[in-house]
Scaffold this active site. Structure first.
Site, PDB file in Angstrom:
ATOM      1  N   GLY A  73       0.842  -1.208   0.000  1.00  0.00           N
ATOM      2  CA  GLY A  73       0.000   0.000   0.000  1.00  0.00           C
ATOM      3  C   GLY A  73       0.871   1.249   0.000  1.00  0.00           C
ATOM      4  NE  ARG A  76      -4.231   6.104  -2.655  1.00  0.00           N
ATOM      5  CZ  ARG A  76      -5.334   6.029  -1.915  1.00  0.00           C
ATOM      6  NH1 ARG A  76      -5.517   6.857  -0.922  1.00  0.00           N
ATOM      7  NH2 ARG A  76      -6.245   5.117  -2.181  1.00  0.00           N
ATOM      8  CG  ASP A 132      -5.584  -8.256  -4.302  1.00  0.00           C
ATOM      9  OD1 ASP A 132      -5.395  -7.957  -3.095  1.00  0.00           O
ATOM     10  OD2 ASP A 132      -6.678  -8.641  -4.746  1.00  0.00           O
ATOM     11  CB  VAL A 133      -1.616  -7.684   0.054  1.00  0.00           C
ATOM     12  CG1 VAL A 133      -0.529  -6.685  -0.311  1.00  0.00           C
ATOM     13  CG2 VAL A 133      -2.857  -6.981   0.607  1.00  0.00           C
ATOM     14  CE1 TYR A 135      -8.986   0.052   8.639  1.00  0.00           C
ATOM     15  CE2 TYR A 135      -9.419   1.025  10.793  1.00  0.00           C
ATOM     16  CZ  TYR A 135      -8.626   0.911   9.662  1.00  0.00           C
ATOM     17  OH  TYR A 135      -7.471   1.656   9.562  1.00  0.00           O
ATOM     18  CE  LYS A 138      -5.949  -1.369  10.071  1.00  0.00           C
ATOM     19  NZ  LYS A 138      -4.790  -1.712   9.208  1.00  0.00           N
TER      20      LYS A 138
END
Ligand code: NAP
Length: 253
Positions: free
Chosen positions: A13, A16, A63-64, A154, A158
């Protein structure tokens, strides 16, 4: 202390935002850089900025979350820049929604990029680290791991990354490899522009409102996070393993 170990680092990623800032920080430490992002052409500006610091750099479109794509990317890095022994799992997406509105794709896509992505990348890179008896893994968690309205997917991913990090620290520690996580708070990047749009605020209003809630009275920058990554990947951090560092202008965001 100047960095003794100069190696090949991979940042996902990295086109940016936080990933680009981490790539720059690792280049300043003298590492060669592989910048992985979905679209190779999107990495162009960051690759140029990294090369301008005097190290080698390549951009890779991958694409991870896709095992074949990850294997091909890691082989390409090893063949082009040499064995990768620093890995920063930074690629991420948001698919925010309150639980009752959250779709299965919202859930699955977030799990795929953050958790499956970190798993696939780390599994592919650890063989080079173990072989070299030296390695650094940094995973991007978030203050959302502590719970955040509209981010059930998310937050779970995380928090999962924190457990993954601690397990990597235990399994890979005997081979000279450390794994640590950074849990940023509110960092001004494109990722949060979409959140500002969703709540109907301009990005500036959104940043100002967030800053009032943060003890440091400002929002974070990608460089704030990159500084933590530079520490975790340094020679000096050899005995720091399995930690989660909140970079949030306060105890949490
Ligand atoms: P960002 O500006 O949205 O950048 C994320 C990058 O990851 C983008 O270039 C994106 O590519 C790429 N990416 C997405 N899915 C990918 C995939 N499957 N494979 C490869 N690359 C992929 O985000 P950021 O704010 O810099 O965030 C970086 C990390 O920090 C993320 O893990 C995020 O969750 C975490 N974080 C951010 C904040 C914050 O406040 N910004 C706070 C806590 C944690 P595309 O542009 O093509 O989608």
């Amino acid at each position: 202390m100047p960095q003794k170990t100069r190696t090949t680092a991979i940042v996902t990623g990295a086109a940016r935002g936080i990933g680009a800032a981490i790539a720059m920080a690792l280049a300043r430490q003298g590492h060669d850089l592989a910048l992985v992002d979905l679209d190779e052409s999107a990495t162009g500006a960051t690759v140029d900025a990294v090369r301008a610091l005097g190290v080698r750099a390549i951009g890779i479109g991958a694409d991870v979350a896709d095992a074949g794509s990850v294997e091909a990317a890691i082989n390409h890095v090893a063949n082009t820049l040499g064995p990768p022994t620093i890995l920063v799992n930074n690629a991420g997406i948001l698919r925010d929604n309150l639980l009752f509105r959250m779709s299965e794709p919202d859930w699955d896509e977030v799990m795929a990029v953050h958790l499956r992505g970190a798993f696939l990348m780390t599994r592919a890179v650890q063989r080079y680290q173990v072989e070299r008896r030296w390695g650094r893994i940094v995973n991007l968690s978030s203050t959302s791991a502590l719970g955040n309205r509209g981010q059930g997917n998310y937050a779970a991913a995380k928090a999962g990354l924190q457990g993954f990090t601690k397990t990597l620290a235990i399994e890979l520690g005997p081979f000279g490899v450390t794994a640590n996580a950074i849990a940023p708070g509110f960092i001004a990047t494109d990722m949060l522009r979409t959140t500002a749009q969703r709540v109907g605020m301009s990005f500036e209003e959104f940043l100002d409102a967030a800053a009032t809630e943060i003890p440091a009275r400002r929002t974070g920058t990608p460089d704030d996070v990159a500084a933590a990554a530079a520490f975790f990947t340094s020679d000096d951090a050899a005995f720091v393993n399995g930690q989660v560092l909140y970079v949030a202008g306060g105890p949490k965001g």
